[in-house]
Write a protein that holds these residues in place. Structure first.
Motif, PDB file in Angstrom:
ATOM      1  N   VAL A  78      17.489  59.866 -29.271  1.00  0.00           N
ATOM      2  CA  VAL A  78      18.277  59.026 -28.349  1.00  0.00           C
ATOM      3  C   VAL A  78      19.522  58.560 -29.088  1.00  0.00           C
ATOM      4  CG1 VAL A  78      18.300  57.008 -26.848  1.00  0.00           C
ATOM      5  CG2 VAL A  78      16.158  58.247 -27.227  1.00  0.00           C
ATOM      6  N   ALA A  79      20.694  58.773 -28.463  1.00  0.00           N
ATOM      7  CA  ALA A  79      21.970  58.383 -29.060  1.00  0.00           C
ATOM      8  C   ALA A  79      22.742  57.506 -28.086  1.00  0.00           C
ATOM      9  CB  ALA A  79      22.801  59.618 -29.417  1.00  0.00           C
ATOM     10  N   PRO A  80      23.535  56.561 -28.597  1.00  0.00           N
ATOM     11  CA  PRO A  80      24.241  55.638 -27.696  1.00  0.00           C
ATOM     12  C   PRO A  80      25.436  56.242 -26.969  1.00  0.00           C
ATOM     13  CG  PRO A  80      24.718  55.112 -29.981  1.00  0.00           C
ATOM     14  CD  PRO A  80      23.657  56.163 -30.005  1.00  0.00           C
ATOM     15  N   ASP A  81      26.005  57.336 -27.506  1.00  0.00           N
ATOM     16  CA  ASP A  81      27.209  57.896 -26.875  1.00  0.00           C
ATOM     17  C   ASP A  81      27.293  59.381 -27.207  1.00  0.00           C
ATOM     18  OD1 ASP A  81      29.644  58.521 -25.806  1.00  0.00           O
ATOM     19  OD2 ASP A  81      30.826  57.192 -27.073  1.00  0.00           O
ATOM     20  N   LEU A  82      26.878  60.231 -26.297  1.00  0.00           N
ATOM     21  CA  LEU A  82      26.871  61.674 -26.552  1.00  0.00           C
ATOM     22  C   LEU A  82      28.269  62.266 -26.558  1.00  0.00           C
ATOM     23  CD1 LEU A  82      23.780  62.786 -24.408  1.00  0.00           C
ATOM     24  CD2 LEU A  82      23.909  62.428 -26.882  1.00  0.00           C
ATOM     25  N   ALA A  83      29.258  61.522 -26.055  1.00  0.00           N
ATOM     26  CA  ALA A  83      30.637  62.007 -26.081  1.00  0.00           C
ATOM     27  C   ALA A  83      31.305  61.773 -27.433  1.00  0.00           C
ATOM     28  CB  ALA A  83      31.456  61.327 -24.979  1.00  0.00           C
ATOM     29  N   ASN A  84      30.683  60.961 -28.271  1.00  0.00           N
ATOM     30  CA  ASN A  84      31.244  60.644 -29.578  1.00  0.00           C
ATOM     31  C   ASN A  84      30.893  61.758 -30.560  1.00  0.00           C
ATOM     32  OD1 ASN A  84      31.782  59.590 -32.181  1.00  0.00           O
ATOM     33  ND2 ASN A  84      31.421  57.504 -31.468  1.00  0.00           N
ATOM     34  N   PRO A  85      31.902  62.401 -31.189  1.00  0.00           N
ATOM     35  CA  PRO A  85      31.630  63.504 -32.122  1.00  0.00           C
ATOM     36  C   PRO A  85      30.700  63.100 -33.260  1.00  0.00           C
ATOM     37  CG  PRO A  85      33.985  63.370 -31.640  1.00  0.00           C
ATOM     38  CD  PRO A  85      33.351  62.151 -31.035  1.00  0.00           C
ATOM     39  N   TYR A  86      30.696  61.822 -33.624  1.00  0.00           N
ATOM     40  CA  TYR A  86      29.830  61.349 -34.707  1.00  0.00           C
ATOM     41  C   TYR A  86      28.372  61.665 -34.393  1.00  0.00           C
ATOM     42  CZ  TYR A  86      27.571  58.007 -37.882  1.00  0.00           C
ATOM     43  OH  TYR A  86      26.786  57.427 -38.843  1.00  0.00           O
ATOM     44  N   PHE A  87      27.940  61.336 -33.183  1.00  0.00           N
ATOM     45  CA  PHE A  87      26.550  61.565 -32.810  1.00  0.00           C
ATOM     46  C   PHE A  87      26.275  63.042 -32.551  1.00  0.00           C
ATOM     47  CE2 PHE A  87      27.289  57.079 -31.591  1.00  0.00           C
ATOM     48  CZ  PHE A  87      26.398  56.513 -32.493  1.00  0.00           C
ATOM     49  N   ALA A  88      27.282  63.763 -32.056  1.00  0.00           N
ATOM     50  CA  ALA A  88      27.115  65.203 -31.859  1.00  0.00           C
ATOM     51  C   ALA A  88      26.829  65.898 -33.192  1.00  0.00           C
ATOM     52  CB  ALA A  88      28.359  65.792 -31.211  1.00  0.00           C
ATOM     53  N   GLU A  89      27.506  65.477 -34.257  1.00  0.00           N
ATOM     54  CA  GLU A  89      27.289  66.067 -35.575  1.00  0.00           C
ATOM     55  C   GLU A  89      25.909  65.706 -36.127  1.00  0.00           C
ATOM     56  OE1 GLU A  89      29.562  68.122 -37.538  1.00  0.00           O
ATOM     57  OE2 GLU A  89      30.159  68.375 -35.456  1.00  0.00           O
ATOM     58  N   ILE A  90      25.473  64.474 -35.896  1.00  0.00           N
ATOM     59  CA  ILE A  90      24.121  64.090 -36.317  1.00  0.00           C
ATOM     60  C   ILE A  90      23.089  64.966 -35.608  1.00  0.00           C
ATOM     61  CG2 ILE A  90      22.360  62.287 -36.171  1.00  0.00           C
ATOM     62  CD1 ILE A  90      24.528  60.224 -36.655  1.00  0.00           C
ATOM     63  N   LEU A  91      23.266  65.154 -34.301  1.00  0.00           N
ATOM     64  CA  LEU A  91      22.338  65.977 -33.532  1.00  0.00           C
ATOM     65  C   LEU A  91      22.312  67.410 -34.043  1.00  0.00           C
ATOM     66  CD1 LEU A  91      23.101  64.680 -29.928  1.00  0.00           C
ATOM     67  CD2 LEU A  91      21.010  64.319 -31.238  1.00  0.00           C
ATOM     68  N   LYS A  92      23.474  67.897 -34.467  1.00  0.00           N
ATOM     69  CA  LYS A  92      23.530  69.249 -35.023  1.00  0.00           C
ATOM     70  C   LYS A  92      22.636  69.365 -36.250  1.00  0.00           C
ATOM     71  CE  LYS A  92      27.617  71.088 -35.292  1.00  0.00           C
ATOM     72  NZ  LYS A  92      28.989  71.405 -35.796  1.00  0.00           N
ATOM     73  N   GLY A  93      22.703  68.362 -37.127  1.00  0.00           N
ATOM     74  CA  GLY A  93      21.874  68.370 -38.327  1.00  0.00           C
ATOM     75  C   GLY A  93      20.391  68.265 -38.006  1.00  0.00           C
ATOM     76  N   VAL A  94      20.051  67.390 -37.056  1.00  0.00           N
ATOM     77  CA  VAL A  94      18.648  67.221 -36.672  1.00  0.00           C
ATOM     78  C   VAL A  94      18.109  68.496 -36.044  1.00  0.00           C
ATOM     79  CG1 VAL A  94      17.079  66.016 -35.110  1.00  0.00           C
ATOM     80  CG2 VAL A  94      18.811  64.724 -36.365  1.00  0.00           C
ATOM     81  N   ALA A  95      18.845  69.062 -35.078  1.00  0.00           N
ATOM     82  CA  ALA A  95      18.361  70.229 -34.336  1.00  0.00           C
ATOM     83  C   ALA A  95      18.164  71.436 -35.241  1.00  0.00           C
ATOM     84  CB  ALA A  95      19.323  70.562 -33.203  1.00  0.00           C
ATOM     85  N   ALA A  96      19.087  71.633 -36.187  1.00  0.00           N
ATOM     86  CA  ALA A  96      18.971  72.781 -37.098  1.00  0.00           C
ATOM     87  C   ALA A  96      17.723  72.675 -37.963  1.00  0.00           C
ATOM     88  CB  ALA A  96      20.222  72.875 -37.970  1.00  0.00           C
ATOM     89  N   GLU A  97      17.478  71.485 -38.504  1.00  0.00           N
ATOM     90  CA  GLU A  97      16.299  71.286 -39.357  1.00  0.00           C
ATOM     91  C   GLU A  97      15.009  71.357 -38.536  1.00  0.00           C
ATOM     92  OE1 GLU A  97      16.046  70.749 -42.800  1.00  0.00           O
ATOM     93  OE2 GLU A  97      18.115  71.461 -42.755  1.00  0.00           O
ATOM     94  N   ALA A  98      15.040  70.775 -37.339  1.00  0.00           N
ATOM     95  CA  ALA A  98      13.847  70.794 -36.490  1.00  0.00           C
ATOM     96  C   ALA A  98      13.481  72.216 -36.104  1.00  0.00           C
ATOM     97  CB  ALA A  98      14.081  69.944 -35.242  1.00  0.00           C
ATOM     98  N   ALA A  99      14.488  73.038 -35.768  1.00  0.00           N
ATOM     99  CA  ALA A  99      14.234  74.425 -35.384  1.00  0.00           C
ATOM    100  C   ALA A  99      13.597  75.199 -36.530  1.00  0.00           C
ATOM    101  CB  ALA A  99      15.538  75.093 -34.956  1.00  0.00           C
ATOM    102  N   GLU A 100      14.058  74.925 -37.755  1.00  0.00           N
ATOM    103  CA  GLU A 100      13.456  75.598 -38.919  1.00  0.00           C
ATOM    104  C   GLU A 100      11.996  75.209 -39.080  1.00  0.00           C
ATOM    105  OE1 GLU A 100      15.131  76.284 -42.542  1.00  0.00           O
ATOM    106  OE2 GLU A 100      16.975  77.059 -41.688  1.00  0.00           O
ATOM    107  N   GLY A 101      11.659  74.017 -38.649  1.00  0.00           N
ATOM    108  CA  GLY A 101      10.281  73.553 -38.736  1.00  0.00           C
ATOM    109  C   GLY A 101       9.460  73.885 -37.508  1.00  0.00           C
TER     110      GLY A 101
END
Length: 346
Positions: A78-101
């Protein structure tokens, strides 16, 4: 239509566990154990069941699999603002690691609404193996409710002293110190800080960082703002009434709105006013002028959050440092300033 080798035509996508059991000549319980990876089944039976499933195009129901395994192989974010690139980049890091797992990622945005954030977190907690909350804005009591409802909970950029909650946070006090020292070296003594959302834990950390300003003989005036570009744009006129020589914005997204408004007012950056941000968003190097900022690897932040989630979520807080990136938006404090307040009224 595909025809089973044991008779009976099956429409694509309509195969059931009963079809697989009939073809493999086993019980439906055995098919379930093979497909879910549950209790051990002999190699010969496993091969027979999987071959039958391929033959009829059978795919297990994900909800049923979750009930059988007790896990969904899915993480909620859950992120407070999906339009903010800051949170988009965090999600990129989370999703990549989660997919590997071997995990999927479900994402919800709250549009900076603490009530909506709470509801989204509580709903996701019913279906996923755990939650990552990015900079949560909800109250501490509600955050504890979410913790009680979640199998696992990790916070990004918020610390809550709770035995089952882990955290990964950026050292924003360090960031503010570096920015203040940089501006002091350029002769800036009057700074306006454009505040973040009132419920943002990370904004409180930034404001604590300004304690260094007193030792640097700097005056820092906070001005209510927010976290979006439109917030930065709207806050400029009030900020200028304090006659600063430099502005520090809550984040780079806010800085972009600031630069847009200053350009409209004909105020030269950095000749008449220096501007700095925080986070080093992807567009920061491409602004005109390029934005001086406290750089944080948001992808790394997401990666570390996943590591905490997948190892020991409750093992305290992981702190992530950043670095000062100096670009063209900051320069020497002007010796003589024209009236910025007059410029804002035009």
């Amino acid at each position: 239509m595909s025809k089973s080798s044991r008779g009976g035509a099956l429409s694509p996508g309509r195969a059931t566990i009963h079809d697989v059991a009939r073809i493999a000549e086993v019980s439906t319980a055995t098919v379930s154990r093979v497909m879910s990876g549950g209790k051990p089944v002999s190699a010969e039976v496993t091969d027979r069941v999987r071959a039958a499933a391929r033959e009829v195009g059978y795919r297990p129901n994900p909800a049923a699999q979750t009930l059988l395994r007790g896990r969904s192989q899915t993480i909620g974010v859950v992120a407070p603002d999906l339009a903010n690139p800051y949170f988009a980049e965090i999600l990129k890091g989370v999703a990549a690691e989660a997919a590997e797992g071997g995990h999927h990622t479900l994402v919800a945005g709250s549009d900076e609404d603490p009530d909506r954030e709470y509801r989204s977190a509580m709903e996701l907690a019913r279906w996923v193996d755990g939650l990552l909350l990015c900079a949560p804005r909800m109250s501490t009591p509600r955050l504890k409710e979410v913790a009680a409802a979640s199998r696992s909970l990790v916070l990004i950029n918020r610390i809550l002293r709770h035995p089952s909650i882990g955290a990964v946070v950026v050292d924003y006090q360090e960031g503010i110190r570096l920015l203040c020292e940089h501006l002091a070296s350029l002769g800036h003594q009057r700074i306006v800080y454009l505040e973040g959302p009132p419920n943002a834990w990370s904004d409180r950390q930034r404001q604590r960082g300004f304690r260094v300003a007193e030792a640097l003989k700097q005056t820092v005036t906070p001005v209510p703002c927010g976290s979006a570009m439109r917030d930065g744009y709207s806050a400029v006129d009030e900020a200028l009434t304090h006659q600063p020589t430099a502005l520090i914005a809550f984040n780079d997204h806010v800085s972009l709105g600031v630069l847009t408004r200053l350009r409209e007012l004909g105020i030269d950056v950095p000749g008449e006013l220096s501007v700095a941000g925080i986070d080093d968003a992807p567009m920061s190097a491409h602004m005109d002028p390029g934005l001086t900022t406290f750089a944080v690897s948001t992808v790394e932040l997401g990666r570390l959050a996943w590591q905490r989630f997948s190892s020991d979520p409750a093992a305290g807080a992981t702190h992530l440092s950043g670095e000062l990136v100096v670009r063209g938006s900051t320069g020497p404090a002007p010796r003589r300033r024209r009236s910025q307040a007059s410029a804002a009224k035009r």
